[in-house]
Design a protein around this motif. Structure first.
Motif, PDB file in Angstrom:
ATOM      1  N   LYS A 195      11.646 -13.818 170.580  1.00 27.14           N
ATOM      2  CA  LYS A 195      10.267 -13.326 170.589  1.00 27.14           C
ATOM      3  C   LYS A 195      10.216 -11.812 170.364  1.00 27.14           C
ATOM      4  O   LYS A 195       9.391 -11.307 169.580  1.00 27.14           O
ATOM      5  N   ALA A 196      11.090 -11.062 171.036  1.00 22.95           N
ATOM      6  CA  ALA A 196      11.097  -9.615 170.882  1.00 22.95           C
ATOM      7  C   ALA A 196      11.529  -9.216 169.474  1.00 22.95           C
ATOM      8  O   ALA A 196      10.990  -8.265 168.895  1.00 22.95           O
ATOM      9  N   SER A 197      12.486  -9.937 168.910  1.00 20.34           N
ATOM     10  CA  SER A 197      12.910  -9.655 167.533  1.00 20.34           C
ATOM     11  C   SER A 197      11.773  -9.921 166.552  1.00 20.34           C
ATOM     12  O   SER A 197      11.608  -9.188 165.566  1.00 20.34           O
ATOM     13  N   ALA A 198      10.998 -10.964 166.820  1.00 18.51           N
ATOM     14  CA  ALA A 198       9.842 -11.258 165.960  1.00 18.51           C
ATOM     15  C   ALA A 198       8.823 -10.121 166.022  1.00 18.51           C
ATOM     16  O   ALA A 198       8.214  -9.758 165.009  1.00 18.51           O
ATOM     17  N   MET A 199       8.640  -9.536 167.198  1.00 17.13           N
ATOM     18  CA  MET A 199       7.721  -8.412 167.325  1.00 17.13           C
ATOM     19  C   MET A 199       8.217  -7.213 166.521  1.00 17.13           C
ATOM     20  O   MET A 199       7.434  -6.530 165.832  1.00 17.13           O
ATOM     21  N   VAL A 200       9.517  -6.928 166.594  1.00 14.38           N
ATOM     22  CA  VAL A 200      10.076  -5.818 165.824  1.00 14.38           C
ATOM     23  C   VAL A 200       9.889  -6.059 164.328  1.00 14.38           C
ATOM     24  O   VAL A 200       9.483  -5.149 163.583  1.00 14.38           O
TER      25      VAL A 200
ATOM     26  N   PHE B 186      12.280  -2.531 179.515  1.00 11.87           N
ATOM     27  CA  PHE B 186      13.638  -2.619 180.042  1.00 11.87           C
ATOM     28  C   PHE B 186      13.857  -3.898 180.845  1.00 11.87           C
ATOM     29  O   PHE B 186      14.928  -4.077 181.437  1.00 11.87           O
ATOM     30  N   ALA B 187      12.886  -4.789 180.883  1.00 13.51           N
ATOM     31  CA  ALA B 187      12.929  -5.943 181.792  1.00 13.51           C
ATOM     32  C   ALA B 187      14.151  -6.829 181.592  1.00 13.51           C
ATOM     33  O   ALA B 187      14.651  -7.421 182.550  1.00 13.51           O
ATOM     34  N   GLU B 188      14.659  -6.932 180.381  1.00 16.35           N
ATOM     35  CA  GLU B 188      15.854  -7.751 180.129  1.00 16.35           C
ATOM     36  C   GLU B 188      17.119  -6.907 180.056  1.00 16.35           C
ATOM     37  O   GLU B 188      18.167  -7.383 179.619  1.00 16.35           O
ATOM     38  N   GLY B 189      17.019  -5.651 180.474  1.00 19.12           N
ATOM     39  CA  GLY B 189      18.203  -4.794 180.527  1.00 19.12           C
ATOM     40  C   GLY B 189      18.310  -3.840 179.360  1.00 19.12           C
ATOM     41  O   GLY B 189      17.665  -4.005 178.324  1.00 19.12           O
ATOM     42  N   ASP B 190      19.156  -2.815 179.546  1.00 17.30           N
ATOM     43  CA  ASP B 190      19.281  -1.774 178.526  1.00 17.30           C
ATOM     44  C   ASP B 190      19.940  -2.285 177.250  1.00 17.30           C
ATOM     45  O   ASP B 190      19.546  -1.898 176.142  1.00 17.30           O
ATOM     46  N   ALA B 191      20.935  -3.157 177.369  1.00 19.81           N
ATOM     47  CA  ALA B 191      21.613  -3.674 176.168  1.00 19.81           C
ATOM     48  C   ALA B 191      20.646  -4.480 175.305  1.00 19.81           C
ATOM     49  O   ALA B 191      20.649  -4.370 174.066  1.00 19.81           O
ATOM     50  N   PHE B 192      19.814  -5.293 175.951  1.00 20.16           N
ATOM     51  CA  PHE B 192      18.803  -6.079 175.236  1.00 20.16           C
ATOM     52  C   PHE B 192      17.862  -5.146 174.471  1.00 20.16           C
ATOM     53  O   PHE B 192      17.559  -5.368 173.292  1.00 20.16           O
ATOM     54  N   LEU B 193      17.417  -4.083 175.132  1.00 23.49           N
ATOM     55  CA  LEU B 193      16.489  -3.146 174.492  1.00 23.49           C
ATOM     56  C   LEU B 193      17.154  -2.442 173.316  1.00 23.49           C
ATOM     57  O   LEU B 193      16.554  -2.312 172.239  1.00 23.49           O
ATOM     58  N   PHE B 194      18.391  -1.996 173.476  1.00 25.12           N
ATOM     59  CA  PHE B 194      19.063  -1.295 172.386  1.00 25.12           C
ATOM     60  C   PHE B 194      19.282  -2.210 171.176  1.00 25.12           C
ATOM     61  O   PHE B 194      19.245  -1.750 170.027  1.00 25.12           O
ATOM     62  N   ASP B 195      19.498  -3.486 171.432  1.00 22.37           N
ATOM     63  CA  ASP B 195      19.609  -4.431 170.318  1.00 22.37           C
ATOM     64  C   ASP B 195      18.313  -4.491 169.522  1.00 22.37           C
ATOM     65  O   ASP B 195      18.318  -4.554 168.292  1.00 22.37           O
ATOM     66  N   ARG B 196      17.173  -4.483 170.223  1.00 20.66           N
ATOM     67  CA  ARG B 196      15.875  -4.524 169.528  1.00 20.66           C
ATOM     68  C   ARG B 196      15.631  -3.208 168.779  1.00 20.66           C
ATOM     69  O   ARG B 196      15.116  -3.214 167.672  1.00 20.66           O
ATOM     70  N   ILE B 197      16.006  -2.097 169.407  1.00 19.03           N
ATOM     71  CA  ILE B 197      15.851  -0.802 168.741  1.00 19.03           C
ATOM     72  C   ILE B 197      16.662  -0.771 167.452  1.00 19.03           C
ATOM     73  O   ILE B 197      16.227  -0.234 166.429  1.00 19.03           O
ATOM     74  N   GLY B 198      17.844  -1.399 167.491  1.00 17.98           N
ATOM     75  CA  GLY B 198      18.688  -1.451 166.301  1.00 17.98           C
ATOM     76  C   GLY B 198      18.088  -2.280 165.172  1.00 17.98           C
ATOM     77  O   GLY B 198      18.467  -2.102 164.003  1.00 17.98           O
ATOM     78  N   GLU B 199      17.161  -3.169 165.494  1.00 14.73           N
ATOM     79  CA  GLU B 199      16.510  -3.994 164.476  1.00 14.73           C
ATOM     80  C   GLU B 199      15.311  -3.312 163.823  1.00 14.73           C
ATOM     81  O   GLU B 199      14.790  -3.794 162.823  1.00 14.73           O
TER      82      GLU B 199
END
Length: 287
Positions: free
Chosen positions: A100-105, A123-136
């Motif tokens: 879902k978050a990747s679809a938003m990006v 940050f609800a799913e953690g910093d690694a999860f957020l950085f993955d989305r930022i990378g997209e």
């Protein structure tokens, strides 16, 4: 073949020269029109908001409106809480939230966003999860006071884009008050320093490089007005976490505005900017 009447042609000629005259006056005065389109507190809503009555928002509708309004002098921003609206997010698998978050990006990439700040709930799913989305993202996530445990900047502190011939710097500030245990845990190896310290560090640097400074501010507890009064060199502040009606107000030297939540509306802030003087006129609304 009948020739067009001079009475039909004359208004067209007059209107043409009036447009040229207005354009010349604007150019000579140094006035540059800039439009900021913005969202905030979308909370991961890809479809219409699910409201009990008026079904507003949705990324498809938003893209239609943005495509209609966008020009070379348009800035597209988000003030945080892009992906989630709570700690922890609603019950569901991590894979579901990743999709879902990747679809938003991807949707924001297609809409042509220039910058966003990660809000506290992002940050609800953690910093690694957020950085993955930022990378997209093909746009920039910015924050001047998000650092790692070694004191290094965790993400880009600001971004400079050229709009309407103006150099526009976009930065972001998070609230350093971390009131809940889930929030503290979700930050992982990250820390949020005092936004005042972050502002003192980056704003002088931005002033040297910019004609206009825009801040995405996502505060929970810290008083936004007091912060802006301390830093009048911020020309425009797009406020996240709290929602508003899109009506801008001047706080010290800053034009501040907040929009709706859940992606129900798109905020529009129209500015007239003069180099060396900043914003000389403004108006705003939700569309």
């Amino acid at each position: 073949m009948r020739c067009p009447s001079i009475f039909l042609i004359l208004p067209l000629i007059t209107g043409f020269f009036m447009m040229i005259s207005c354009g010349l006056r604007s150019h000579e005065s140094g006035e540059v029109p800039i439009t900021i389109l913005y969202t905030g507190n979308v909370n991961g809503e890809l479809e219409r908001c699910g409201c009990s009555e008026a079904q507003l928002g949705g990324v498809a509708r938003r893209k239609t409106v943005i495509d209609r309004m966008h020009s070379g002098a348009t800035l597209l921003l988000d003030s945080g809480d892009v992906f989630f609206g709570s700690f922890p997010p609603l019950i569901g698998s991590r894979e579901f939230y990743r999709y879902k978050a990747s679809a938003m990006v991807r949707a924001m990439n297609l809409m042509g966003y220039d910058a966003a700040i990660p809000g506290d709930y992002d940050f609800a799913e953690g910093d690694a999860f957020l950085f993955d989305r930022i990378g997209e993202a093909s746009f920039s996530f910015v924050c001047a006071n998000l650092i790692d445990r070694d004191g290094r900047r965790a993400i880009q502190p600001y971004r400079i884009v050229t709009k309407g011939g103006l150099r526009v710097s976009v930065t972001g500030f998070l609230d350093s008050t971390v009131p809940s245990l889930p929030y503290r845990k979700s930050l992982g190896n990250l820390m949020i320093e005092d936004p005042v310290e972050g502002a003192r560090r980056v704003l002088p640097e931005m002033e040297k490089k910019s004609d206009l400074i825009v801040a995405l501010i996502h505060f929970n507890v810290i008083n936004v007005k007091e912060f802006l009064k301390a830093f009048p060199q911020i020309d425009v502040a797009i406020i996240g976490h709290a929602s508003g009606d899109g009506t801008p107000e001047r706080i010290a030297g800053t034009i501040a505005v907040a929009g709706s939540d859940l992606g129900k509306s798109l905020g529009e802030l129209s500015l007239t900017v003069v180099r060396g003087k900043g914003v000389v006129d403004f108006r705003g609304a939700l569309v």
